[in-house]
Design an enzyme around this catalytic site. Structure first.
Site, PDB file in Angstrom:
ATOM      1  CG  ASP A   1      -1.641   1.288   1.465  1.00  0.00           C
ATOM      2  OD1 ASP A   1      -1.674   2.119   0.536  1.00  0.00           O
ATOM      3  OD2 ASP A   1      -2.200   1.469   2.564  1.00  0.00           O
TER       4      ASP A   1
ATOM      5  CD  GLU B   1      -5.277   3.442  -2.574  1.00  0.00           C
ATOM      6  OE1 GLU B   1      -6.153   4.227  -2.163  1.00  0.00           O
ATOM      7  OE2 GLU B   1      -4.127   3.801  -2.854  1.00  0.00           O
TER       8      GLU B   1
END
Ligand code: AMP
Length: 588
Positions: free
Chosen positions: A9, A150
């Site tokens: 991430d 995401e």
């Protein structure tokens, strides 16, 4: 062992890296035991660089040399002001520095090098931003296998991929620098983003700013007069207080000796803080409503609400999101780790380290075609990561044949008839002696799970293409389990059937060839050799009707061996006859 693929991430304020280990996804902590790393880089004089928490610690004293929130700039046109904030550095290079540090942490934790990665990006990122993120990964030494949305990663982290088809998930992501609301729909085992709305200038940083400004007011300091360095210190304390108020009802904002002898402290209540940030919360809810109306959906048609991003720890934020979607949110995961965790799960699926999620991105069963003798010829084995491609060359089984029918099969059994037929494609070719036609067959599965079968007659270049929608990837868990357990249960019988069929095909080919060779080559054989060949051929003929696989295989092998020197002699003779001719031709 499966190859290691890490999930990353690359966030606006924080970044994290993870890997699937022994079937479990986990984030990798740095030397301080921290699993999330500030996305901050400090560029000192003379080329010194520090990343993460170390860079952030420099903010107090050397704030102008610390770059944060680089994600806001990646893949976009930069203004003169942006360039100043970035110290004239390329956002791709800065992001690569962050990724390089994550890579270092992962390699240090795992004790081995890692080369492949899945990196997440916001759903609204355009191609330029996605490519720039990929380039940053490559610059850091990764092969970037997938740039994952995401919200999809968040849904994976919550295990929502197990929802039924057509289920809808709202992902409310309120991080440090940005806000996004994404509506996902599960389609054929994979999440599709059906609507997304966000605000790239709305995040936890704004809430810190609200607190800092209110505190400056209380201290009687004019915000416009505050130097950037001093503001950075006020913002740092504001963030600490904000986070504390998510857990405590009251917290003291305190900055001793912030300038010379001046100190400041003031106690804040959660209620006060929450009333200040209402306008920002309202902006997030406006995005939610826009996304819902874009998708033509009512809040009640959402099946699950997932909260991600550190700012969703604020009780008022969570309450507002739950009120908007009329349901309680699933908060079983750390909001600031969910995306990295989802990226890790995706990486685990791709590396084969997480076998349970077979529906998402790997072929659940083997794919192939039927070949001579009704056998399964596997082109793409089960659990191959998609997209993928494989091919093989086939030939005609009989002289004069003018077409080949390809049956596309799925399953784990050795015999074609025990597997499932997905489709057929016929390819025509000019008549030729047995074994001389060349038919190339290629299987390709794209990222959407669509299988394309291409058959090509190499001589004429003629193609036939068959497309099979989703069936290659979208198979229910139960059918996969049954097919696999059957393949284990019948493994012995199946294998013996394959051995027998292969041996029989070989025998069919060998017996007439041996008869012919005995005639042509009789003069080179000793009586002993001749007898050995005849004995072996008789044995093959005897065993054939018995259907004893191994006995036939052995008999065929013996016949093959017995005729080895005779075959070599015949070939040698043929060459001798051919070569002088060729020699003469060349001379002439
Ligand atoms: P993210 O970008 O998802 O990592 O979120 C980071 C943002 O979440 C930053 O603005 C943090 O200040 C904020 N944050 C982290 N923990 C908390 C908390 N306990 N309460 C409020 N905000 C938080």
């Amino acid at each position: 062992m499966n190859e290691t693929i890490v999930g990353i991430d690359l966030g606006t304020t924080y970044s994290a890296i993870g890997v699937v280990d022994s079937g479990f996804p986990m984030l990798l902590a740095d030397e301080e035991g921290k699993r999330i790393m500030p996305s901050a880089v400090w560029y000192g004089v003379e080329g010194a660089v520090e990343v993460g928490r170390k860079a952030l610690r420099r903010r107090e004293l050397d704030g102008l040399r610390v770059v944060t929130s680089v994600k806001r700039y990646i893949g976009r046109e930069l203004s003169a002001e942006d360039r100043e904030v970035l110290q004239d550095r390329d956002p791709v290079e800065i992001s690569a520095t962050i990724l390089r540090e994550l890579k270092r942490i992962a390699e240090w934790r795992l004790g081995r090098s890692v080369g492949k990665a899945v990196i997440t990006v916001p759903a609204y990122f355009h191609d330029g931003q996605r490519n720039a993120t990929k380039r940053a990964g490559e610059l850091a030494g990764f092969e970037v296998l997938r740039v994952l949305n995401e919200p999809t990663a968040a849904a994976l982290a919550y295990g929502l991929d197990k929802l039924a088809d057509k289920s809808r998930v709202a992902v409310y992501d309120f991080g440090g620098g940005t806000f996004d609301l994404s509506l996902l729909e599960m389609q054929d085992g994979v999440f599709q983003v059906i609507a997304t709305h966000g605000d790239t200038r709305l995040g936890g940083d704004d809430l810190d700013h609200v607190v800092a400004v209110k505190m400056l007011e209380k201290a009687g300091i004019d915000e416009m007069q505050v130097s950037r360095e001093l503001m950075i210190r006020w913002l740092g304390e504001a963030e600490r207080v904000k986070c504390a108020l998510s857990a405590n009802e009251r917290e003291c904002f305190s900055l001793p000796f912030y300038e010379g002898h001046s100190s400041f402290s003031h106690e804040l209540s959660r209620g006060e803080f929450e009333s200040w940030i209402q306008p920002w919360i309202a902006r997030t809810i406006a995005c939610c409503n826009k996304a819902l109306s874009d998708a033509g959906m009512l809040p009640s048609s959402v099946d699950a609400l997932v909260l991600v991003g550190g700012s969703t720890r604020i009780p008022a934020v969570r309450a507002a999101a739950e009120a908007c979607f009329q349901r309680t949110a699933d908060v079983s995961q750390h909001p600031d780790e969910a995306i990295a965790l989802g990226a890790t799960i995706q990486a685990g699926v791709m590396s084969g380290a997480m076998k349970k999620l077979v529906l998402l991105d790997v072929t659940p069963l083997s794919l192939g075609i039927e070949t001579l003798g009704c056998l399964m010829n596997v082109l793409i084995p089960r659990n191959t990561t998609i997209p993928c491609k494989a091919g093989e060359m086939f030939t005609n089984a009989a002289t004069g044949q003018t077409a080949m029918m390809l049956r596309v099969l799925q399953g784990e059994r050795e015999l074609a008839c025990d597997n499932w037929e997905l489709g057929r494609v016929e390819i025509a070719f000019a008549p030729m002696p047995k074994g001389q036609a060349r038919i190339g067959v290629q299987f390709r599965i794209d990222e959407n799970g669509i299988l394309e079968v291409l058959a090509r007659d190499v001589k004429s270049g003629r193609d036939r293409i068959l497309q099979i929608q989703h069936a290659a990837v979208n198979v229910s868990d139960e059918s996969v389990e049954k097919m696999v357990s059957d393949s284990v249960e019948f493994a012995f019988a199946d294998m013996s059937e394959r051995v027998w069929t292969e041996a029989r095909l070989k025998a069919d080919e060998l017996l007439p060839a041996v008869d012919a060779a005995l005639e042509v080559g009789a003069q080179w054989l000793s009586e002993e050799e001749r007898e050995r060949i005849l004995r072996a051929a008789t044995r093959v003929r005897e065993v054939m009707p018995s259907k004893q696989a191994n006995a036939l295989k052995e008999a065929v092998q013996e016949l093959d061996k017995a005729t080895e020197s005779l075959a070599a002699k015949i070939v040698e003779q043929a060459m001798e006859q051919a070569l002088p001719g060729e020699w003469e031709n060349r001379q002439g």
